[in-house]
Write a protein that holds these residues in place. Structure first.
Motif, PDB file in Angstrom:
ATOM      1  N   ALA A   1      70.080 -24.245 -82.778  1.00  0.00           N
ATOM      2  CA  ALA A   1      70.729 -24.702 -84.006  1.00  0.00           C
ATOM      3  C   ALA A   1      70.134 -26.027 -84.440  1.00  0.00           C
ATOM      4  O   ALA A   1      69.728 -26.858 -83.615  1.00  0.00           O
ATOM      5  CB  ALA A   1      72.231 -24.841 -83.768  1.00  0.00           C
ATOM      6  N   ALA A   2      70.075 -26.227 -85.738  1.00  0.00           N
ATOM      7  CA  ALA A   2      69.559 -27.481 -86.271  1.00  0.00           C
ATOM      8  C   ALA A   2      70.607 -28.571 -86.135  1.00  0.00           C
ATOM      9  O   ALA A   2      71.796 -28.330 -86.308  1.00  0.00           O
ATOM     10  CB  ALA A   2      69.182 -27.301 -87.744  1.00  0.00           C
ATOM     11  N   ARG A   3      70.163 -29.778 -85.809  1.00  0.00           N
ATOM     12  CA  ARG A   3      71.070 -30.917 -85.798  1.00  0.00           C
ATOM     13  C   ARG A   3      71.079 -31.545 -87.187  1.00  0.00           C
ATOM     14  O   ARG A   3      70.057 -31.966 -87.702  1.00  0.00           O
ATOM     15  CB  ARG A   3      70.655 -31.952 -84.762  1.00  0.00           C
ATOM     16  N   ASP A   4      72.235 -31.614 -87.768  1.00  0.00           N
ATOM     17  CA  ASP A   4      72.378 -32.149 -89.112  1.00  0.00           C
ATOM     18  C   ASP A   4      72.283 -33.670 -89.089  1.00  0.00           C
ATOM     19  O   ASP A   4      72.692 -34.310 -88.113  1.00  0.00           O
ATOM     20  CB  ASP A   4      73.733 -31.713 -89.671  1.00  0.00           C
ATOM     21  N   PRO A   5      71.755 -34.296 -90.145  1.00  0.00           N
ATOM     22  CA  PRO A   5      71.770 -35.765 -90.209  1.00  0.00           C
ATOM     23  C   PRO A   5      73.175 -36.347 -90.126  1.00  0.00           C
ATOM     24  O   PRO A   5      73.337 -37.516 -89.774  1.00  0.00           O
ATOM     25  CB  PRO A   5      71.127 -36.058 -91.567  1.00  0.00           C
ATOM     26  N   ASP A   6      74.195 -35.548 -90.470  1.00  0.00           N
ATOM     27  CA  ASP A   6      75.584 -35.992 -90.372  1.00  0.00           C
ATOM     28  C   ASP A   6      76.203 -35.663 -89.023  1.00  0.00           C
ATOM     29  O   ASP A   6      77.428 -35.741 -88.874  1.00  0.00           O
ATOM     30  CB  ASP A   6      76.415 -35.326 -91.474  1.00  0.00           C
ATOM     31  N   ALA A   7      75.396 -35.298 -88.047  1.00  0.00           N
ATOM     32  CA  ALA A   7      75.920 -34.873 -86.750  1.00  0.00           C
ATOM     33  C   ALA A   7      76.771 -35.969 -86.120  1.00  0.00           C
ATOM     34  O   ALA A   7      76.469 -37.161 -86.203  1.00  0.00           O
ATOM     35  CB  ALA A   7      74.775 -34.508 -85.817  1.00  0.00           C
ATOM     36  N   THR A   8      77.839 -35.542 -85.475  1.00  0.00           N
ATOM     37  CA  THR A   8      78.726 -36.445 -84.748  1.00  0.00           C
ATOM     38  C   THR A   8      78.516 -36.251 -83.251  1.00  0.00           C
ATOM     39  O   THR A   8      78.521 -35.125 -82.758  1.00  0.00           O
ATOM     40  CB  THR A   8      80.195 -36.172 -85.103  1.00  0.00           C
ATOM     41  N   TYR A   9      78.315 -37.354 -82.541  1.00  0.00           N
ATOM     42  CA  TYR A   9      78.157 -37.326 -81.084  1.00  0.00           C
ATOM     43  C   TYR A   9      79.491 -37.701 -80.449  1.00  0.00           C
ATOM     44  O   TYR A   9      80.178 -38.624 -80.907  1.00  0.00           O
ATOM     45  CB  TYR A   9      77.091 -38.319 -80.636  1.00  0.00           C
ATOM     46  N   SER A  10      79.844 -37.007 -79.375  1.00  0.00           N
ATOM     47  CA  SER A  10      81.096 -37.311 -78.690  1.00  0.00           C
ATOM     48  C   SER A  10      80.959 -36.931 -77.222  1.00  0.00           C
ATOM     49  O   SER A  10      79.997 -36.277 -76.809  1.00  0.00           O
ATOM     50  CB  SER A  10      82.266 -36.553 -79.329  1.00  0.00           C
ATOM     51  N   GLY A  11      81.950 -37.318 -76.425  1.00  0.00           N
ATOM     52  CA  GLY A  11      81.962 -36.965 -75.013  1.00  0.00           C
ATOM     53  C   GLY A  11      80.703 -37.406 -74.289  1.00  0.00           C
ATOM     54  O   GLY A  11      80.259 -38.552 -74.410  1.00  0.00           O
ATOM     55  N   GLU A  12      80.098 -36.483 -73.544  1.00  0.00           N
ATOM     56  CA  GLU A  12      78.895 -36.809 -72.770  1.00  0.00           C
ATOM     57  C   GLU A  12      77.718 -37.200 -73.648  1.00  0.00           C
ATOM     58  O   GLU A  12      76.791 -37.859 -73.171  1.00  0.00           O
ATOM     59  CB  GLU A  12      78.505 -35.615 -71.893  1.00  0.00           C
ATOM     60  N   GLN A  13      77.746 -36.806 -74.904  1.00  0.00           N
ATOM     61  CA  GLN A  13      76.641 -37.160 -75.798  1.00  0.00           C
ATOM     62  C   GLN A  13      76.579 -38.661 -76.072  1.00  0.00           C
ATOM     63  O   GLN A  13      75.550 -39.164 -76.533  1.00  0.00           O
ATOM     64  CB  GLN A  13      76.786 -36.414 -77.120  1.00  0.00           C
ATOM     65  N   LEU A  14      77.657 -39.377 -75.801  1.00  0.00           N
ATOM     66  CA  LEU A  14      77.676 -40.827 -76.030  1.00  0.00           C
ATOM     67  C   LEU A  14      77.019 -41.595 -74.893  1.00  0.00           C
ATOM     68  O   LEU A  14      76.776 -42.791 -75.006  1.00  0.00           O
ATOM     69  CB  LEU A  14      79.121 -41.308 -76.181  1.00  0.00           C
ATOM     70  N   GLU A  15      76.732 -40.908 -73.803  1.00  0.00           N
ATOM     71  CA  GLU A  15      76.335 -41.551 -72.557  1.00  0.00           C
ATOM     72  C   GLU A  15      75.139 -42.486 -72.711  1.00  0.00           C
ATOM     73  O   GLU A  15      75.120 -43.595 -72.171  1.00  0.00           O
ATOM     74  CB  GLU A  15      76.034 -40.481 -71.503  1.00  0.00           C
TER      75      GLU A  15
END
Length: 858
Positions: free
Chosen positions: A43-57
């Motif tokens: 899947a494409a990551r959108d420029p408006d993507a929101t990072y949360s949980g482990e993605q904030l690491e």
């Protein structure tokens, strides 16, 4: 961003990604285990993507200016990588933390950050002692989400126990064309609190700061010189740290201030032992304190200071506190590749940042930032809104935007006279690869379009102080910028690429006078390349030639010969425009094109004909080079196969690099188009591996490994892999991925190119790697700026200021919008109702004609 932008990006993701990968004639990627069909595209990551949980690491978003140092905003809202002395100090925690105190019946105290990243708890230097950065053990918001729209980053914070939701916005000035504002040593943090409860309440915001600038040995039991370590400024305080020769650091200052009239400033944290200062600072937060405290009259200086902002807030209201950070480190100990005979000992012997020539003190920087912060924010918003108002495929926009962070990092230097200079990347406590290395910076595409005047200083440096009278060009130049000896090998790909990039700078600027002044040096460089690497005038590069893989290629190959042909074509165009004779270059170009298309193409892709006998050079001439000495075992391989580290029959990912650079620089095609497309299809088929679990990489596997996907640098699908193949062959470099992807897109292989982009960005999702720090030999690696080329490839937009023509050759059908930046302004370009348009957002773009070429219909 307009609401319909997201929908259009999603549409293009589906139509160009999923469908493009299975279109007739498209190649299928493979897994490392074989040729079986791959899973559906990522899947494409959108420029408006929101990072949360482990993605904030591992998120760390740089803020700062060109050559001005940086400080990063983490995914959970903390500050890190405080590198304000013009060199990287990765993972340096400055000991700053914002806090909110809610008073009354709903009394609560929280650090205005989300959960602490695990690496801070278990980092090697902290784990054994149990210690951690200041503020790590304090109560904080329960949940965090992160979004970025360069140069802005936002952290949304929530906690079920608090009625005040929080948002942290970090940014620093950035607008194309305004290099000076984009070079300021400043950053801003905006803390917005929204009342989601039912009753009005009183609260206190505080910004608590440890003075991290002095040497660690000075801070053990308080700082000396209380009159210098901290002092007041309007709405805040200024920290000072003296020179520390043992750590190669000079004196520095940092100002922290707010513009709220209710602010109160404690200039001196409690002085004591152990953790007394931060213990008492947190007690103030818990009690909702807000007071002014002067500097101590005697004794050791305090180790920190706090700004308090008390406020009352009613339900539904939002209160915003704006914190301005600025710093000043006018002298450095940065000196690289400079002549040993040069005199040392004065400031002029070392790099001085641009802002040190513009401002004489931290007070001037602080005052300027206070006076101009609002207007610089509006300018930065104008750029950001324009850049993201795009309907290009989202993964391309997101990748290009994420790597603009390099421009805010310690990879970039800008010396006091305004000239740009760059490292390859940043190590943990020092930078890597000095000299604006030409064979790395060849790939970078963002600065020449966003800040053309700065990019021209790189060409001027390369062709003047970096080049001698023979035409030999050092692939690395000294800092401070100055002439050096020419004992080292020239880099063939870097020097040839510089000639094409000179053509690009001329076309972008429209300044033929600039070209005329540089022409004798450009011609001398071209002549040197011919005499050194093609002395027989055969039209290809056959003598051993140094290149970006840190070794010599022996014999002609598609990669550097395509660079040679691109340089010959660029010289021909530039010389002809100046009314000068160029017949010798035209003849050589024609001869070389025929030879390359005929003798270096195997029916599927361009390859290398390894040759070492019958050349002017001897293998023994290079045994003192980059790891090219020959043991007895290696000597046996030399006799049997030829020199070490060649690619020969291999399918090299950037094997037609010169063809891409020529297109990006407005030089045009230099190889047979159909054969280039065939080469790119082969690269996709053989080198793009969606699952690297079975891929053997004895070199540097951390760039891509395990179940991750990526584009490996070279494979040998037809056999013939040397016993000691080119170094790095098994690695995955993001800069090469973007170069290949944008070349594929430009040649009509849109689905294939976007699939590579998606695989690359999937590795940088915050869990393991920072989405805003693509690394190769160091953090924020310069080659990753090739990602900006994705925008040019997809939109086909290129403004030629010499002719006043805006070329528009999109690779997608239908209406679209895309960002465009020129030497005099920026805006949006695209197609509406089948007709091309240009809308200028800032400055001007004097296009007398839009030359629109619709995409070919299959």
């Amino acid at each position: 961003m307009p609401a319909n932008s997201i929908g259009r990006r999603e549409f293009f993701m589906r139509s160009l990604g999923t469908l493009g990968a299975i279109a007739a004639g498209s190649s299928l990627p493979r897994s490392a285990a074989g040729e079986e069909p791959a899973p559906p595209p990522l899947a494409a990551r959108d420029p408006d993507a929101t990072y949360s949980g482990e993605q904030l690491e591992n998120i760390a978003f740089p803020m700062g200016g060109f050559g001005a140092g940086m400080i990063c905003l983490e995914g959970a809202g903390a500050l890190t990588n405080a590198s304000v002395r013009d060199r990287p100090v990765i993972q340096q925690q400055p000991g700053f933390f914002a806090a909110i105190s809610v008073l009354g019946p709903q009394k609560a105290a929280r650090v205005v950050e989300g959960p602490v990243p695990r690496w801070k708890l278990y980092e090697r230097r902290h784990a054994c002692s149990g210690s951690a950065p200041i503020g790590t053990g304090l109560p904080r918001y329960a949940r965090a989400r992160f979004r970025a729209h360069f140069p802005f980053a936002r952290v949304e914070l929530e906690d079920p126990a608090l009625v005040l939701a929080a948002r942290v916005t970090g940014w620093s000035p950035f607008e194309p064309g305004d290099a000076d504002s984009s070079s300021l040593p400043v950053a801003a943090l905006e803390y917005a609190f929204t009342h989601n409860g039912d009753e009005a309440l009183d609260a206190v915001f505080s910004f608590n700061a440890h003075n991290f600038l002095p040497a660690e040995v000075e801070t053990w039991r308080g700082l000396p010189e209380p009159d210098r370590s901290t002092r007041a400024t309007q709405g805040g305080f200024i920290f000072y740290g003296g020179a520390w020769p043992q750590a190669e650091q000079e004196e520095a200052w940092m100002a922290v201030a707010v513009d709220d009239p209710a602010a109160k400033v404690n200039l001196a944290w409690f002085r004591g032992d152990w953790w007394d200062p931060q213990t008492m600072a947190w007690r103030d937060v818990e009690q909702g304190a807000a007071y002014d405290r002067p500097l101590p009259a005697k004794g050791n200086a305090a180790t920190g200071a706090t700004i308090f902002v008390p406020f009352r807030i009613v339900p539904g209201e939002t209160k915003t506190v704006r914190v301005r950070l600025s710093w000043y480190a006018p002298r450095t100990l940065i000196r690289e590749i400079a002549p040993d005979s040069a005199k040392r000992g004065t400031a002029d012997d070392y790099y001085r940042p641009w802002y040190a020539g513009r401002f004489s003190s931290i007070d001037e920087v602080d005052a300027y930032w206070r006076a101009h912060c609002a207007e610089l924010r509006l300018a930065s918003e104008r750029f950001s809104s324009c850049f993201f108002d795009s309907t290009l495929p989202p993964e391309a926009v997101e990748a290009a935007a994420a790597n603009l962070s390099i421009l805010k990092s310690s990879t970039i230097l800008r010396q006091a006279d305004g000239r740009l200079w760059g490292w390859e990347g940043c190590d943990e406590d020092r930078a890597q690869g000095p000299g604006t290395c030409t064979h790395v910076w060849n790939y970078a595409q963002s600065i020449p379009h966003l800040f053309p005047a700065l990019e021209r200083t790189l060409r001027e440096t390369e062709f003047t102080v970096g080049q001698d009278d023979r035409g030999h060009q050092n692939c690395r130049v000294a800092i401070p910028i100055q002439a050096t000896d020419h004992h080292d090998l020239a880099a063939a790909d870097g020097q040839l690429g510089g000639i094409m990039r000179a053509h690009r700078e001329w076309r972008i600027s429209g300044d033929t006078g600039w070209l005329r002044g540089l022409w004798p040096r450009i011609r001398s460089s071209m002549d040197y390349c011919i005499e050194t690497w093609d002395p027989q005038k055969r039209g290809w590069v056959e003598e051993p030639h140094h290149n970006t893989y840190d070794i010599e290629f022996w014999g002609p190959g598609g990669m550097v010969t395509s660079m040679y042909l691109g340089a010959l074509q660029a010289v021909t165009i530039m010389g002809r425009s100046l009314g000068l004779p160029v017949a010798q270059y035209e003849d050589l170009l024609a001869r070389g094109s025929a030879r390359a298309n005929g003798d270096l193409f195997n029916g599927e892709y361009f390859y290398q004909r390894v040759e070492w006998k019958g050349l002017k050079a001897k293998v023994s001439d290079f045994e003192k080079g980059y790891g090219e000495s020959y043991s007895e075992e290696a000597a046996e391989i030399l006799e049997r196969e030829g020199p070490k580290y060649q690619y020969g029959t291999g399918c090299l990912s950037d094997g037609v690099l010169g063809s891409w650079i020529a297109l990006a620089c407005g030089v045009g095609q230099v190889l047979d188009r159909d054969k280039v497309v065939s080469h790119l299809r082969s690269v996709y088929r053989h080198n793009f591996i969606r699952d690297l679990s079975a891929h053997a990489n004895p070199q540097r596997p951390t760039y891509a490994t395990g179940a991750e996907g990526g584009l490996v640098l070279c494979t040998w699908p037809r056999g013939g892999m040397p016993s000691l193949p080119m170094v790095y062959a098994n690695e995955v470099w993001t800069g090469i991925e973007y170069q290949v992807a944008s070349h594929m897109i430009a040649m009509g292989l849109v689905g294939e190119g976007l699939e590579i982009v998606r695989a690359c960005r999937a590795r940088y999702d915050g869990r393991v790697r920072n989405p805003f720090d693509e690394y190769e030999w160091g953090h924020w690696y310069a080659r990753a700026m090739a990602s900006y080329g994705l925008l040019q490839a997809l939109s086909g937009a290129r403004f030629d200021a010499v002719d006043g023509v805006l070329h528009l050759e999109p690779k997608m059908s239908g209406d679209f919008r895309s960002f465009i930046s020129t030497a005099t302004g920026y805006g949006t370009v695209g197609v509406t109702d089948g007709k091309p348009f240009l809308k200028v957002a800032a400055g001007r773009i004097d296009a007398r004609e839009i030359r629109f070429t619709p995409p070919a219909q299959s």
